[in-house]
Each structure stands twice: as C-alpha cells, then as structure tokens.
Design a protein around this motif. Sequence first.
Motif, short mmCIF file in Angstrom:
data_model
loop_
_atom_site.label_atom_id
_atom_site.label_comp_id
_atom_site.label_asym_id
_atom_site.label_seq_id
_atom_site.Cartn_x
_atom_site.Cartn_y
_atom_site.Cartn_z
N HIS A 121 8.92 41.13 12.41
CA HIS A 121 10.21 42.24 13.79
C HIS A 121 10.96 42.33 15.20
O HIS A 121 11.27 41.65 15.56
N HIS A 122 8.95 41.88 15.69
CA HIS A 122 9.15 41.98 17.33
C HIS A 122 9.53 40.63 17.27
O HIS A 122 10.54 40.49 18.50
N ILE A 123 9.63 39.70 16.69
CA ILE A 123 10.12 38.87 17.26
C ILE A 123 11.98 38.34 17.03
O ILE A 123 12.37 38.23 17.64
N GLU A 124 12.19 38.43 16.00
CA GLU A 124 13.38 39.01 16.22
C GLU A 124 13.86 39.97 17.01
O GLU A 124 14.98 39.00 17.94
N ILE A 125 13.60 40.58 17.50
CA ILE A 125 14.44 41.44 18.40
C ILE A 125 14.06 40.34 19.91
O ILE A 125 15.10 40.35 20.60
N LEU A 126 13.33 39.76 20.08
CA LEU A 126 13.15 38.87 21.25
C LEU A 126 14.39 37.72 21.01
O LEU A 126 14.77 37.86 22.11
N LEU A 127 14.14 37.18 20.03
CA LEU A 127 14.71 36.23 19.81
C LEU A 127 16.19 36.82 20.16
O LEU A 127 17.46 35.75 20.29
N GLY A 128 16.73 38.10 19.19
CA GLY A 128 17.54 38.22 19.21
C GLY A 128 18.29 38.54 20.54
O GLY A 128 19.32 37.78 20.43
N ARG A 129 17.56 38.87 21.71
CA ARG A 129 17.95 38.85 22.95
C ARG A 129 18.18 37.67 23.18
O ARG A 129 19.70 37.32 24.35
N PHE A 130 17.07 35.85 23.45
CA PHE A 130 17.76 35.42 23.75
C PHE A 130 18.74 34.43 23.34
O PHE A 130 19.46 33.44 23.93
N SER A 131 19.52 34.98 21.71
CA SER A 131 20.37 34.54 21.62
C SER A 131 21.81 34.64 21.66
O SER A 131 22.91 34.09 21.48
N GLY A 173 22.09 29.56 10.72
CA GLY A 173 22.02 29.98 11.92
C GLY A 173 20.82 28.64 13.01
O GLY A 173 20.99 27.79 12.60
N VAL A 174 21.03 29.12 13.85
CA VAL A 174 20.78 28.57 14.92
C VAL A 174 18.68 28.27 14.75
O VAL A 174 18.56 29.43 15.02
N LYS A 175 18.84 27.01 14.85
CA LYS A 175 16.74 27.22 15.05
C LYS A 175 16.74 27.58 16.32
O LYS A 175 17.01 26.72 17.41
N MET A 176 15.47 27.96 16.76
CA MET A 176 14.63 28.14 17.79
C MET A 176 13.41 27.99 17.66
O MET A 176 12.72 27.84 16.90
N GLU A 177 12.79 27.79 18.88
CA GLU A 177 11.27 26.94 19.12
C GLU A 177 10.86 28.92 19.93
O GLU A 177 11.01 29.03 21.42
N LEU A 178 9.89 29.42 19.44
CA LEU A 178 8.62 29.69 20.49
C LEU A 178 7.37 30.09 20.04
O LEU A 178 7.26 29.77 19.56
N SER A 179 7.17 29.77 21.44
CA SER A 179 4.91 28.54 21.39
C SER A 179 4.98 29.43 22.82
O SER A 179 5.86 30.00 23.66
N ASP A 180 3.35 29.16 22.71
CA ASP A 180 2.75 29.38 23.99
C ASP A 180 1.49 28.09 23.56
O ASP A 180 2.12 27.25 23.02
N ASP A 181 0.46 28.54 24.12
CA ASP A 181 -0.21 27.06 24.37
C ASP A 181 -1.24 26.49 22.79
O ASP A 181 -2.21 25.90 22.19
N LEU A 182 -1.05 27.93 22.40
CA LEU A 182 -2.17 27.86 20.66
C LEU A 182 -0.96 27.85 19.48
O LEU A 182 -1.39 27.73 18.74
N THR A 183 -0.07 28.59 20.10
CA THR A 183 1.33 29.13 18.46
C THR A 183 2.56 28.16 18.59
O THR A 183 2.79 28.34 19.70
N LYS A 184 2.55 28.09 17.15
CA LYS A 184 4.43 28.27 17.69
C LYS A 184 4.62 28.14 17.00
O LYS A 184 4.45 28.08 15.22
N PHE A 185 6.15 29.06 16.19
CA PHE A 185 7.33 29.60 15.79
C PHE A 185 9.07 28.64 15.26
O PHE A 185 8.75 28.68 16.63
N ALA A 187 12.26 29.23 13.97
CA ALA A 187 12.91 30.14 14.02
C ALA A 187 14.19 29.99 13.66
O ALA A 187 14.45 29.52 14.43
N TRP A 188 15.29 30.68 12.87
CA TRP A 188 16.45 30.16 12.50
C TRP A 188 17.27 31.62 12.54
O TRP A 188 16.52 32.82 11.78
N VAL A 189 17.98 31.44 13.64
CA VAL A 189 19.13 33.09 13.84
C VAL A 189 20.07 32.77 14.13
O VAL A 189 20.36 32.25 14.26
N ASP A 190 20.62 34.46 12.77
CA ASP A 190 22.43 34.01 12.87
C ASP A 190 23.10 34.49 14.44
O ASP A 190 22.59 34.48 15.17
N GLU A 191 24.79 35.07 14.10
CA GLU A 191 25.62 34.84 15.34
C GLU A 191 24.63 36.28 15.17
O GLU A 191 24.99 36.50 16.43
N GLY A 192 24.65 36.94 14.86
CA GLY A 192 24.64 38.21 14.84
C GLY A 192 23.05 39.12 15.46
O GLY A 192 22.62 39.37 16.30
#
Length: 218
Positions: A121-131, A173-185, A187-192
Amino acid sequence: QDKAAFDVWQGNSLLGFEKYETYLSITGDSLITWSAVEYNLTAGQATGNFAKESVLIDGALDAYPLFYQTREVVGGESRAMSMTVIDTTAQIFRESSGSGVGSVIEIPRGRFFIFDPSIYHHIEILLGRFSRRSVESRRYQVVVPAAGTILDLRAVRGEEETVQLSDGTERTGVKMELSDDLTKFEAWVDEGGRLLRLEAKAQGIKVIRRPDEKTSDS
C-alpha cells in the motif's frame, strides 16, 4: 475513509494477502492507515507463517508522515519497530527477542514517503500522488524505517492498459514504473490513484487488487 485488499503471489503460488483501511482521526488533523499482511511461507520442506500489522499516521492536510509503527511475527519470532518524525529527524526504535535498540536519522527536506518493502500500500500512496501530477517522470525520496535508510526512487508514467483483478474482472489503469538501481516495480493505477496490479518480475512477485467489496481474508 478508504479500504482495500490485495492478493500477493510469488510465481504461481498464492503467498497470502494484504489489506488496509484509512480513516480520519477524531481530531481531524491526521490520517491513520492500518495495514495487515499474512503470508504462508515455504522453504524446502519447512512451512512457516509471516504476519504483520502496521499503523501509519500522516498529516491530514499535506499527507506528511508523522509516525509509523509495525509489529510482525516470522516463524514464531516477534519483532516490533516504531518511527517518530521530529522536525528534521526521525527517531527509530527496533525490538526483537526482548531487547531493543534506538537510532536517529536525518530525513529528507520537503516531501518524502514511508517505504516498507512488505507493505505494498505504501507504493499505492506514492504512485497515487504521482498519478495526479501532469509530468511523465519524477524522483521521490523514501525512508525505509526498518533499515534506517533513505532511497531515491524514480517514477515513470506509461500508457493506459487493461489488467485483471483477483476475480478476473478487467479494469483500466495507467502503467507506471517505480525503480532504483536494484529494484523495479511495474504498476497499473486507475484514475482515482488506486493500485490495480503490481509486479516485481525479478522477484516473481505479483500483487493483485481484490474487487472493492471483497476485503476480508477469506
């Protein structure tokens, strides 16, 4: 008030679930998010359980992290952690097997997010704000309380796609990527700003949202 649940898969095996509920405090000045995770872990012939509960308190107006607390049980061993944000620092206390240790870290200036790798859910919080922003990419600083470290993550916006929820129903949903040098997620986030699906392909992890009315652990 908001609540949701996700099924968490590793490869073709259902590990368990995560669910959360967010509500406004009685005083109206903070948002409280309670999360619970339960996994059935298997290593060779041994099987164990992982259970975790967390509480995140953010400022109601700016969603600024104020306090984070977890308690987890891994294979019968209990661990706890708390983080309190005070001005430009965070005080972190970890407890395991009856003993504890405290530390203080500097926190990033401006906006930052809490990032607990076992709470999706922490990723949802971050990407929800980014969206909600009209930019194609942005860097975010996140605090990992259990490790007492700060990571720099990059979010990238992609195209709109159709994905399946846990019961097979389809959502857009809109496809998004969240990553650093080691990890890549991915994600698909809806309009809300709601997380529909999350994949960490290198780890074989899939996190799939349950339909909103199906939030129990059954």
